[in-house]
Structure formats: C-alpha cells, structure tokens
Write an enzyme that holds these catalytic residues in place. Structure first.
Site, PDB file in Angstrom:
ATOM      1  N   ASN A   1      -5.089 -77.030   2.419  1.00 47.84           N
ATOM      2  CA  ASN A   1      -4.801 -77.608   3.598  1.00 47.84           C
ATOM      3  C   ASN A   1      -4.661 -76.640   4.723  1.00 47.84           C
ATOM      4  O   ASN A   1      -5.089 -76.721   5.927  1.00 47.84           O
ATOM      5  CB  ASN A   1      -3.446 -78.197   3.543  1.00 47.84           C
TER       6      ASN A   1
ATOM      7  N   TYR B   1       9.495 -67.998   1.553  1.00 49.84           N
ATOM      8  CA  TYR B   1       8.020 -68.118   1.097  1.00 49.84           C
ATOM      9  C   TYR B   1       7.410 -66.654   0.893  1.00 49.84           C
ATOM     10  O   TYR B   1       6.298 -66.603   0.189  1.00 49.84           O
ATOM     11  CB  TYR B   1       7.172 -68.872   2.001  1.00 49.84           C
TER      12      TYR B   1
ATOM     13  N   HIS C   1       1.325 -69.249  -2.566  1.00 47.23           N
ATOM     14  CA  HIS C   1       0.778 -69.528  -1.530  1.00 47.23           C
ATOM     15  C   HIS C   1       0.606 -68.539  -0.169  1.00 47.23           C
ATOM     16  O   HIS C   1      -0.303 -68.610   0.729  1.00 47.23           O
ATOM     17  CB  HIS C   1       1.448 -70.600  -0.755  1.00 47.23           C
TER      18      HIS C   1
ATOM     19  N   TYR D   1       3.011 -72.450   9.512  1.00 50.19           N
ATOM     20  CA  TYR D   1       3.073 -73.141   8.211  1.00 50.19           C
ATOM     21  C   TYR D   1       1.673 -73.210   7.872  1.00 50.19           C
ATOM     22  O   TYR D   1       0.580 -73.734   8.764  1.00 50.19           O
ATOM     23  CB  TYR D   1       4.039 -74.299   8.034  1.00 50.19           C
TER      24      TYR D   1
ATOM     25  N   ASN E   1      -0.401 -75.867   6.645  1.00 55.11           N
ATOM     26  CA  ASN E   1      -1.109 -76.891   7.201  1.00 55.11           C
ATOM     27  C   ASN E   1      -1.459 -77.032   8.477  1.00 55.11           C
ATOM     28  O   ASN E   1      -2.358 -77.628   8.961  1.00 55.11           O
ATOM     29  CB  ASN E   1      -0.568 -77.976   6.544  1.00 55.11           C
TER      30      ASN E   1
END
Length: 186
Positions: free
Chosen positions: A112, A14, A19, A64, A66
């Site tokens: 989120n 990631y 994001h 993460y 969320n």
C-alpha cells in the site's frame, strides 16, 4: 540532487517492526553520511547533505504507510526532483529476510505504501529497493506479521539487508541504477 525514501509507520509502537525496515535503512544512511533527520515538512521528517559531491535528501514519510505518496510528491515538487533521481526502500513479503531485490519500475505488488506513491507520482517508473521480510508462518495474519517485530534469529539477516540497501544507495550516487541492480540482485 537525489531523494532516498524509506517507507514505514511513525510512532514508537511501530519502531523496529517488519513494516518499518525502510525507515531503518534511512536511519543507517543518516548515520553513515552524518545527515540529521530534523526537518519536519511535507508530512515527513527529512534531512539533506552532500555525499561525494552529490546533494542527497533522506525522507521518512510520517503519514502512515498507506498515505506515503502524500509526503513524497510535495517534497519532489518543491525541490524539483526528477523521478529518475528518486529511490524508495520498503519491506517485501515475497523476498526472504536478509535479501534485497532492486527494480527499475513495476506495480505495487500489493504494497500500500508503493500503491500510494504510484498514485501520487502518476507513474510506476521509479526505482525501488525491496527489502525481504518473508511471509508469515502458521496461519498468522499478514497485518499482524508486518506490524510485528523481527525475531532474535532474524536480526543478523535484517541488519545485513539494511547494510546492503545502504550500500546500494551509496553506489547509486555514482552509477546508473541498472548497473547496481546487476550487482545487488545477483
């Protein structure tokens, strides 16, 4: 004491994705202020230091995206940080790449990580630095887009927005957030 949080996802896969622009902004602040992000606790990685006489904690939740609130709330409780001494930086699809929007409060806007933060803090009344990543083109799915990397053409604008977000945080240490909003949103 001030808490600055950047939202993102942990793991090499990631790194440098759209994001994770919040993580990138935290890394910029850590570099500027010579703060080592080497403490692992509260489901995150963080570091603390003094900047212009103000104690500052930088946090990257490792839950993460969320579940970001699961990291933020326990750290705030432990250090007794008031919500007005907290700012969160994150990616925003509704803002062009390279642009920022600062807000005093508001809904999650479909994000989120912000939704989790609101849920765990029990309030929408916290300061945000929304960092533009733009919307996907050519019918690309949003999830694929936000988990994708910036294009080489976007990198200069991305670097500019990371620097501006760090500049805004730096000013926030000495000025009211509303005043910085007026500067950085214009």
């Amino acid at each position: 004491m001030k808490l600055i949080v950047g939202l993102g996802n942990p793991g090499r896969e990631y790194e440098l994705t759209r994001h994770n622009i919040g993580f990138m902004a935290i890394d910029e602040l850590a570099k500027r202020w010579n703060i080592s992000l080497n403490e692992q606790k509260f489901k995150g990685v963080f570091g603390a230091g003094f900047v212009n006489g103000e104690k500052v904690i930088l946090l990257k939740p490792l839950t993460y995206m969320n579940l970001s609130g699961e990291s933020i709330r326990p750290l705030m409780d432990y250090y007794k940080i008031d919500v007005e001494d907290f700012v969160v930086m994150y990616d925003d699809l509704d803002i062009p790449v390279g642009k920022l929007r600062l807000r005093m409060k508001g809904s999650a806007g479909g994000h989120n990580g912000v939704k989790s933060t609101i849920s765990h803090l029990g309030t929408q009344e916290f300061q945000r630095i929304r960092m533009g990543i733009d919307r996907p083109k050519n019918g690309m799915k949003v999830v694929d887009y936000v988990l994708g990397r910036f294009t080489s053409e976007e990198i200069p604008d991305v670097n500019h927005s990371i620097e501006k977000a760090a500049d805004a945080c730096e000013e926030w240490l000495n000025k009211p957030f509303l005043q910085i909003m007026n500067t950085f949103n214009s």
